[in-house]
Design a protein around this motif. Structure first.
Motif, mmCIF file in Angstrom:
data_model
loop_
_atom_site.group_PDB
_atom_site.id
_atom_site.type_symbol
_atom_site.label_atom_id
_atom_site.label_comp_id
_atom_site.label_asym_id
_atom_site.label_seq_id
_atom_site.Cartn_x
_atom_site.Cartn_y
_atom_site.Cartn_z
ATOM 1 N N THR A 188 -18.216 -2.603 -41.549
ATOM 2 C CA THR A 188 -16.919 -2.969 -40.993
ATOM 3 C C THR A 188 -15.792 -2.668 -41.965
ATOM 4 O O THR A 188 -14.735 -2.143 -41.574
ATOM 5 C CB THR A 188 -16.911 -4.459 -40.617
ATOM 6 O OG1 THR A 188 -17.969 -4.712 -39.680
ATOM 7 C CG2 THR A 188 -15.590 -4.864 -39.986
ATOM 8 N N VAL A 189 -15.999 -2.982 -43.235
ATOM 9 C CA VAL A 189 -14.978 -2.696 -44.245
ATOM 10 C C VAL A 189 -14.769 -1.188 -44.370
ATOM 11 O O VAL A 189 -13.633 -0.699 -44.443
ATOM 12 C CB VAL A 189 -15.379 -3.308 -45.601
ATOM 13 C CG1 VAL A 189 -14.416 -2.861 -46.695
ATOM 14 C CG2 VAL A 189 -15.396 -4.829 -45.510
ATOM 15 N N GLN A 190 -15.873 -0.434 -44.386
ATOM 16 C CA GLN A 190 -15.764 1.018 -44.497
ATOM 17 C C GLN A 190 -15.058 1.619 -43.280
ATOM 18 O O GLN A 190 -14.246 2.546 -43.402
ATOM 19 C CB GLN A 190 -17.165 1.628 -44.644
ATOM 20 C CG GLN A 190 -17.171 3.094 -45.036
ATOM 21 C CD GLN A 190 -16.904 3.305 -46.514
ATOM 22 O OE1 GLN A 190 -16.458 2.406 -47.214
ATOM 23 N NE2 GLN A 190 -17.183 4.502 -47.002
ATOM 24 N N ALA A 191 -15.357 1.082 -42.098
ATOM 25 C CA ALA A 191 -14.693 1.553 -40.882
ATOM 26 C C ALA A 191 -13.197 1.263 -40.941
ATOM 27 O O ALA A 191 -12.372 2.110 -40.551
ATOM 28 C CB ALA A 191 -15.315 0.887 -39.653
ATOM 29 N N ALA A 192 -12.835 0.078 -41.440
ATOM 30 C CA ALA A 192 -11.428 -0.268 -41.560
ATOM 31 C C ALA A 192 -10.728 0.666 -42.543
ATOM 32 O O ALA A 192 -9.615 1.140 -42.293
ATOM 33 C CB ALA A 192 -11.278 -1.722 -41.992
ATOM 34 N N ARG A 193 -11.375 0.946 -43.679
ATOM 35 C CA ARG A 193 -10.775 1.872 -44.654
ATOM 36 C C ARG A 193 -10.583 3.258 -44.036
ATOM 37 O O ARG A 193 -9.569 3.918 -44.280
ATOM 38 C CB ARG A 193 -11.662 1.953 -45.897
ATOM 39 C CG ARG A 193 -11.638 0.693 -46.752
ATOM 40 C CD ARG A 193 -12.377 0.892 -48.062
ATOM 41 N NE ARG A 193 -12.313 -0.339 -48.850
ATOM 42 C CZ ARG A 193 -13.379 -0.988 -49.319
ATOM 43 N NH1 ARG A 193 -14.589 -0.503 -49.106
ATOM 44 N NH2 ARG A 193 -13.236 -2.107 -50.005
ATOM 45 N N GLN A 194 -11.561 3.696 -43.274
ATOM 46 C CA GLN A 194 -11.450 5.003 -42.642
ATOM 47 C C GLN A 194 -10.295 5.040 -41.658
ATOM 48 O O GLN A 194 -9.504 5.995 -41.640
ATOM 49 C CB GLN A 194 -12.761 5.348 -41.940
ATOM 50 C CG GLN A 194 -12.800 6.738 -41.333
ATOM 51 C CD GLN A 194 -14.114 6.999 -40.641
ATOM 52 O OE1 GLN A 194 -14.300 6.692 -39.475
ATOM 53 N NE2 GLN A 194 -15.060 7.563 -41.374
ATOM 54 N N LEU A 195 -10.187 4.013 -40.837
ATOM 55 C CA LEU A 195 -9.130 3.987 -39.832
ATOM 56 C C LEU A 195 -7.763 3.733 -40.451
ATOM 57 O O LEU A 195 -6.744 4.208 -39.940
ATOM 58 C CB LEU A 195 -9.454 2.916 -38.784
ATOM 59 C CG LEU A 195 -10.685 3.210 -37.923
ATOM 60 C CD1 LEU A 195 -11.090 1.984 -37.113
ATOM 61 C CD2 LEU A 195 -10.423 4.387 -36.992
ATOM 62 N N PHE A 196 -7.710 2.988 -41.556
ATOM 63 C CA PHE A 196 -6.446 2.739 -42.237
ATOM 64 C C PHE A 196 -6.024 3.914 -43.124
ATOM 65 O O PHE A 196 -4.854 4.023 -43.489
ATOM 66 C CB PHE A 196 -6.529 1.481 -43.115
ATOM 67 C CG PHE A 196 -6.768 0.209 -42.350
ATOM 68 C CD1 PHE A 196 -6.412 0.097 -41.016
ATOM 69 C CD2 PHE A 196 -7.352 -0.885 -42.972
ATOM 70 C CE1 PHE A 196 -6.635 -1.075 -40.311
ATOM 71 C CE2 PHE A 196 -7.566 -2.066 -42.277
ATOM 72 C CZ PHE A 196 -7.216 -2.162 -40.943
ATOM 73 N N GLY A 197 -7.001 4.752 -43.517
ATOM 74 C CA GLY A 197 -6.693 5.824 -44.462
ATOM 75 C C GLY A 197 -6.610 5.332 -45.884
ATOM 76 O O GLY A 197 -5.883 5.906 -46.703
ATOM 77 N N ASN A 198 -7.374 4.297 -46.218
ATOM 78 C CA ASN A 198 -7.380 3.741 -47.570
ATOM 79 C C ASN A 198 -8.463 4.397 -48.418
ATOM 80 O O ASN A 198 -9.404 4.977 -47.881
ATOM 81 C CB ASN A 198 -7.614 2.219 -47.517
ATOM 82 C CG ASN A 198 -6.469 1.485 -46.851
ATOM 83 O OD1 ASN A 198 -6.650 0.414 -46.290
ATOM 84 N ND2 ASN A 198 -5.267 2.047 -46.884
ATOM 85 N N PRO A 199 -8.377 4.307 -49.758
ATOM 86 C CA PRO A 199 -9.366 4.955 -50.627
ATOM 87 C C PRO A 199 -10.723 4.276 -50.533
ATOM 88 O O PRO A 199 -10.861 3.154 -50.068
ATOM 89 C CB PRO A 199 -8.767 4.798 -52.032
ATOM 90 C CG PRO A 199 -7.856 3.619 -51.930
ATOM 91 C CD PRO A 199 -7.294 3.678 -50.544
#
Length: 283
Positions: free
Chosen positions: A231-242
């Motif tokens: 879930t955290v990785q998906a959020a980073r991907q969708l947010f465009g975070n490192p």
């Protein structure tokens, strides 16, 4: 011969099972939301703790963490915020669900609801939906705080909304775990204490705050397949975070799919367990 036929009375249509279940669930949800509003300390305290953690990590600890492929406190602030969103939702949802259910069970409220002509499971679903509403409020406040410390979503509003949707979906799934715990333990104090036994490993043995590639082999494997990590990785991907390509594990390469799958699986499994436990609780 004139024959006057009298039409038979039309039987009263009773609402279907689905309609009744939705109606009863909304009633219970409203009851839980009103209860939270009347005790604002619960909502205020659920907001203060994550905000303090965000400020501590953003301005005190950010310079001490190194990310593969990203450098500096600003990069870590963007990396950490999806993890804080997930941690706050997980701890707040599961704790609130378990303690509230344990309180209702101890006070006899569960027996009272069970004696009413209401849909089975409405009490449980109403509890989890109310927690979802509270989570949405907490996340909204956290977004404002995250923006102040330098976090940004770089892929637009729609993808950001999808990221928060996955975070809230995971929180809703974990609320069912809390409901099962609340129906199993004998006291609210035990419910509050038992949450730490599984929430701490779930949160800290993940990619929420550190890259899994920095962990030993066994811990790295556990972090890669952790539902919260997806879930955290998906959020980073969708947010465009490192922090998008920390490992080559399959969950890390398909985080949106894995996150949604984990959330649905956990929700279905623990809702089934919760309904069974609810039927036998206090019997």
């Amino acid at each position: 011969m004139n024959v006057s036929a009298t039409a038979p009375p039309v039987p009263e249509l009773k609402p279907g099972t689905v309609t009744k279940s939705v109606r009863d669930t909304l009633v219970v949800t409203r009851r839980n939301v009103i209860r939270t509003i009347r005790i604002p300390e619960v909502l205020v305290l659920s907001l203060v703790q994550p905000l303090v953690f965000v400020l501590l990590f953003a301005y005190i600890f950010a310079g001490s963490f190194a990310l593969p492929g990203a450098h500096g406190p600003a990069a870590y602030r963007e990396f950490m915020m999806p993890g804080f969103f997930a941690q706050t939702i997980a701890f707040g949802t599961a704790s609130n669900s378990s303690v509230s259910m344990a309180n209702d069970l101890q006070s006899g409220m569960v027996d009272r609801f069970r004696s009413l002509p209401m849909a089975r499971g409405a009490l449980l679903t109403g509890r989890t939906v109310a927690d979802l509403v509270q989570n949405a409020i907490v996340v909204t406040v956290m977004i404002l705080c995250a923006l102040l410390v330098g976090w940004r979503a770089h892929h637009g509003v729609l993808q950001a909304a999808a990221g928060f949707g996955l975070l809230l979906l995971m929180g809703y799934a974990l609320s069912w775990v809390g409901v099962v715990i609340g129906l199993t333990v004998r006291a609210p104090e035990a419910a509050a204490s038992s949450n730490f036994l599984w929430l701490f490993p779930l949160t800290f043995l993940s990619n929420a705050f550190v890259a899994p590639s920095t962990l030993p082999t066994v811990l790295r494997w556990a972090a890669e397949w952790n539902p919260l990590s997806a879930t955290v990785q998906a959020a980073r991907q969708l947010f465009g975070n490192p922090g998008l390509a920390a490992t080559g594990a399959w969950p890390a390469q398909h985080p949106v799919l894995v996150s949604a799958g984990w959330s649905i699986l956990i929700a279905v499994l623990f809702r089934t367990l919760a309904v069974r436990r609810y039927r036998s609780a206090g019997a």
